[in-house]
Scaffold this motif. Structure first.
Motif, mmCIF file in Angstrom:
data_model
loop_
_atom_site.group_PDB
_atom_site.id
_atom_site.type_symbol
_atom_site.label_atom_id
_atom_site.label_comp_id
_atom_site.label_asym_id
_atom_site.label_seq_id
_atom_site.Cartn_x
_atom_site.Cartn_y
_atom_site.Cartn_z
ATOM 1 N N THR A 9 0.749 -1.122 -0.056
ATOM 2 C CA THR A 9 0.158 0.230 -0.015
ATOM 3 C C THR A 9 1.037 1.213 0.000
ATOM 4 O O THR A 9 2.257 1.114 0.154
ATOM 5 C CB THR A 9 -0.977 -0.021 1.210
ATOM 6 O OG1 THR A 9 -0.010 0.232 2.408
ATOM 7 C CG2 THR A 9 -1.711 -1.227 1.188
ATOM 8 N N GLN A 121 -15.627 -7.511 -14.904
ATOM 9 C CA GLN A 121 -15.132 -6.875 -13.540
ATOM 10 C C GLN A 121 -14.162 -8.016 -12.839
ATOM 11 O O GLN A 121 -13.416 -7.727 -12.320
ATOM 12 C CB GLN A 121 -16.255 -6.622 -12.909
ATOM 13 C CG GLN A 121 -17.312 -5.606 -13.576
ATOM 14 C CD GLN A 121 -16.583 -4.188 -13.530
ATOM 15 O OE1 GLN A 121 -16.514 -3.556 -12.580
ATOM 16 N NE2 GLN A 121 -16.150 -3.652 -14.795
ATOM 17 N N ARG A 122 -14.580 -9.154 -12.852
ATOM 18 C CA ARG A 122 -13.851 -10.222 -12.248
ATOM 19 C C ARG A 122 -12.518 -10.452 -12.765
ATOM 20 O O ARG A 122 -11.581 -10.291 -11.821
ATOM 21 C CB ARG A 122 -14.609 -11.613 -12.492
ATOM 22 C CG ARG A 122 -14.090 -12.797 -11.406
ATOM 23 C CD ARG A 122 -14.821 -13.943 -11.489
ATOM 24 N NE ARG A 122 -14.642 -14.599 -12.975
ATOM 25 C CZ ARG A 122 -14.909 -15.665 -13.548
ATOM 26 N NH1 ARG A 122 -15.762 -16.461 -12.689
ATOM 27 N NH2 ARG A 122 -14.661 -16.190 -14.582
ATOM 28 N N THR A 125 -10.755 -7.296 -11.295
ATOM 29 C CA THR A 125 -10.492 -7.281 -9.876
ATOM 30 C C THR A 125 -9.408 -8.483 -9.646
ATOM 31 O O THR A 125 -8.723 -8.118 -8.628
ATOM 32 C CB THR A 125 -11.904 -7.857 -9.325
ATOM 33 O OG1 THR A 125 -12.764 -6.953 -9.560
ATOM 34 C CG2 THR A 125 -11.497 -8.047 -7.899
ATOM 35 N N GLU A 129 -5.843 -7.252 -7.704
ATOM 36 C CA GLU A 129 -5.625 -8.050 -6.505
ATOM 37 C C GLU A 129 -4.071 -8.721 -6.722
ATOM 38 O O GLU A 129 -3.344 -8.782 -5.810
ATOM 39 C CB GLU A 129 -6.709 -9.165 -6.214
ATOM 40 C CG GLU A 129 -7.874 -8.878 -5.755
ATOM 41 C CD GLU A 129 -8.807 -9.761 -5.392
ATOM 42 O OE1 GLU A 129 -8.505 -10.813 -5.807
ATOM 43 O OE2 GLU A 129 -10.003 -9.458 -4.832
ATOM 44 N N THR A 134 -4.059 -0.868 -11.100
ATOM 45 C CA THR A 134 -4.657 -0.342 -9.994
ATOM 46 C C THR A 134 -5.953 0.339 -10.200
ATOM 47 O O THR A 134 -6.193 0.676 -11.490
ATOM 48 C CB THR A 134 -3.823 0.814 -9.722
ATOM 49 O OG1 THR A 134 -2.299 0.364 -9.231
ATOM 50 C CG2 THR A 134 -4.211 1.649 -8.456
ATOM 51 N N ASN A 135 -6.820 -0.099 -9.424
ATOM 52 C CA ASN A 135 -8.403 0.251 -9.737
ATOM 53 C C ASN A 135 -8.521 1.422 -8.935
ATOM 54 O O ASN A 135 -8.369 1.477 -7.328
ATOM 55 C CB ASN A 135 -9.409 -0.891 -9.335
ATOM 56 C CG ASN A 135 -10.697 -0.517 -9.198
ATOM 57 O OD1 ASN A 135 -11.053 0.639 -9.911
ATOM 58 N ND2 ASN A 135 -11.462 -1.064 -8.688
ATOM 59 N N LYS A 137 -11.253 2.931 -8.503
ATOM 60 C CA LYS A 137 -12.688 2.986 -8.181
ATOM 61 C C LYS A 137 -13.023 2.665 -6.854
ATOM 62 O O LYS A 137 -12.160 1.545 -6.437
ATOM 63 C CB LYS A 137 -13.530 2.216 -9.225
ATOM 64 C CG LYS A 137 -15.027 2.594 -9.365
ATOM 65 C CD LYS A 137 -15.507 3.808 -10.294
ATOM 66 C CE LYS A 137 -16.638 3.958 -10.597
ATOM 67 N NZ LYS A 137 -16.711 5.211 -11.608
ATOM 68 N N GLU A 138 -14.069 2.920 -6.082
ATOM 69 C CA GLU A 138 -14.528 2.687 -4.984
ATOM 70 C C GLU A 138 -14.829 1.059 -4.863
ATOM 71 O O GLU A 138 -15.674 0.737 -6.072
ATOM 72 C CB GLU A 138 -15.468 3.428 -4.055
ATOM 73 C CG GLU A 138 -14.986 4.557 -3.713
ATOM 74 C CD GLU A 138 -16.147 5.409 -3.052
ATOM 75 O OE1 GLU A 138 -17.258 5.091 -2.571
ATOM 76 O OE2 GLU A 138 -16.036 6.761 -2.813
ATOM 77 N N GLN A 139 -14.656 0.260 -3.958
ATOM 78 C CA GLN A 139 -14.942 -0.999 -4.055
ATOM 79 C C GLN A 139 -16.399 -1.476 -4.198
ATOM 80 O O GLN A 139 -17.157 -0.515 -3.476
ATOM 81 C CB GLN A 139 -14.604 -1.834 -2.644
ATOM 82 C CG GLN A 139 -14.619 -3.460 -2.816
ATOM 83 C CD GLN A 139 -14.278 -3.957 -1.402
ATOM 84 O OE1 GLN A 139 -13.619 -3.467 -0.717
ATOM 85 N NE2 GLN A 139 -14.291 -5.339 -1.567
ATOM 86 N N GLY A 140 -16.976 -2.339 -5.093
ATOM 87 C CA GLY A 140 -18.287 -2.336 -5.201
ATOM 88 C C GLY A 140 -18.770 -1.615 -6.611
ATOM 89 O O GLY A 140 -19.847 -2.052 -6.848
ATOM 90 N N ILE A 143 -16.255 -0.882 -12.565
ATOM 91 C CA ILE A 143 -14.786 -0.477 -13.008
ATOM 92 C C ILE A 143 -14.921 -0.146 -14.552
ATOM 93 O O ILE A 143 -15.376 -0.914 -15.415
ATOM 94 C CB ILE A 143 -13.738 -1.553 -12.837
ATOM 95 C CG1 ILE A 143 -13.922 -1.994 -11.163
ATOM 96 C CG2 ILE A 143 -12.489 -1.074 -13.349
ATOM 97 C CD1 ILE A 143 -12.969 -3.181 -11.145
#
Length: 219
Positions: A9, A121-122, A125, A129, A134-135, A137-140, A143
């Motif tokens: 991070t 999206q999967r 993601t 991960e 790097t995403n 966007k807020e989780q959920g 994207i």
């Protein structure tokens, strides 16, 4: 090492680099080329320390050359572990990023193709991960391609090089993948863009060149 550790991070990176006496510009360069990849950060840090410990003006050309050389296997492994769909998404990401850099120099059109990102999206993601992208966007949230960055700018160069190394047989295979993801007309748009990259490598190399950034950061 790369696969066994989660991406660092921003606080992790700041802590890792806290003891290195470097300028904010140079610190920003390391973040750009290494992102949160533990192995990339380790290599960048070791090379940077090598240059700084001499007490002389750091050799930017040597740093850039050795970083690319020592990280080649990492990027190759990342690419080989991607599924065909993930490879296609990374290629499209690279094309969209070039789209913003080339301005009036480009001669390909990707309008309408961005829908592929909302449909996978999967996979996006999963790539995030792993620390490949790097995403922002807020989780959920859904994207889009505007939300995505290559965690390491060198990864974008690697993807473009993979496009350049695509021979006609590989292109046919990739067309089949794109046809499973896009309409025939959209797949044709992508193929046209890939061929444009083949024919204008000098222009593209200038757009993604990073050694000048190293020279500026080391000066």
């Amino acid at each position: 090492l790369f696969q066994s550790l989660k991406p660092f991070t921003d606080p992790d990176i700041n802590q890792l680099m806290a003891g290195i006496p470097i300028t904010p510009t140079l610190r920003g360069l390391i973040r750009e080329i290494a992102g949160g990849h533990p192995a990339l950060l380790q290599i960048a840090g070791a090379l940077l320390y090598r240059e700084l410990k001499t007490g002389k003006v750091p050799d930017a050309q040597a740093f850039a050359r050795d970083f690319e050389g020592q990280t080649r296997q990492i990027f190759e492994t990342i690419w080989k572990r991607c599924s065909e769909v993930e490879e296609a998404l990374l290629m499209l990401m690279a094309l969209f990023k070039l789209n913003g850099r080339l301005h009036n120099q480009k001669h390909f059109d990707l309008r309408g193709i961005e829908v592929i990102f909302s449909q996978h999206q999967r996979e996006l993601t999963n790539l995030a991960e792993q620390g490949v992208i790097t995403n922002r966007k807020e989780q959920g949230m859904i994207i889009s391609h505007q939300d995505l960055l290559f965690t390491s700018s060198i990864m974008q160069r690697w993807v473009i090089q993979e496009i350049w190394q695509t021979n006609h047989q590989l292109l046919e295979n990739r067309q089949k993948v794109f046809l499973n993801l896009l309409s025939h007309s959209q797949a044709h748009q992508v193929t046209k863009a890939i061929k444009w990259l083949w024919q204008h490598q000098k222009t593209v190399k200038t757009a993604v060149e990073w050694v000048s950034k190293v020279l500026a950061a080391f000066s």
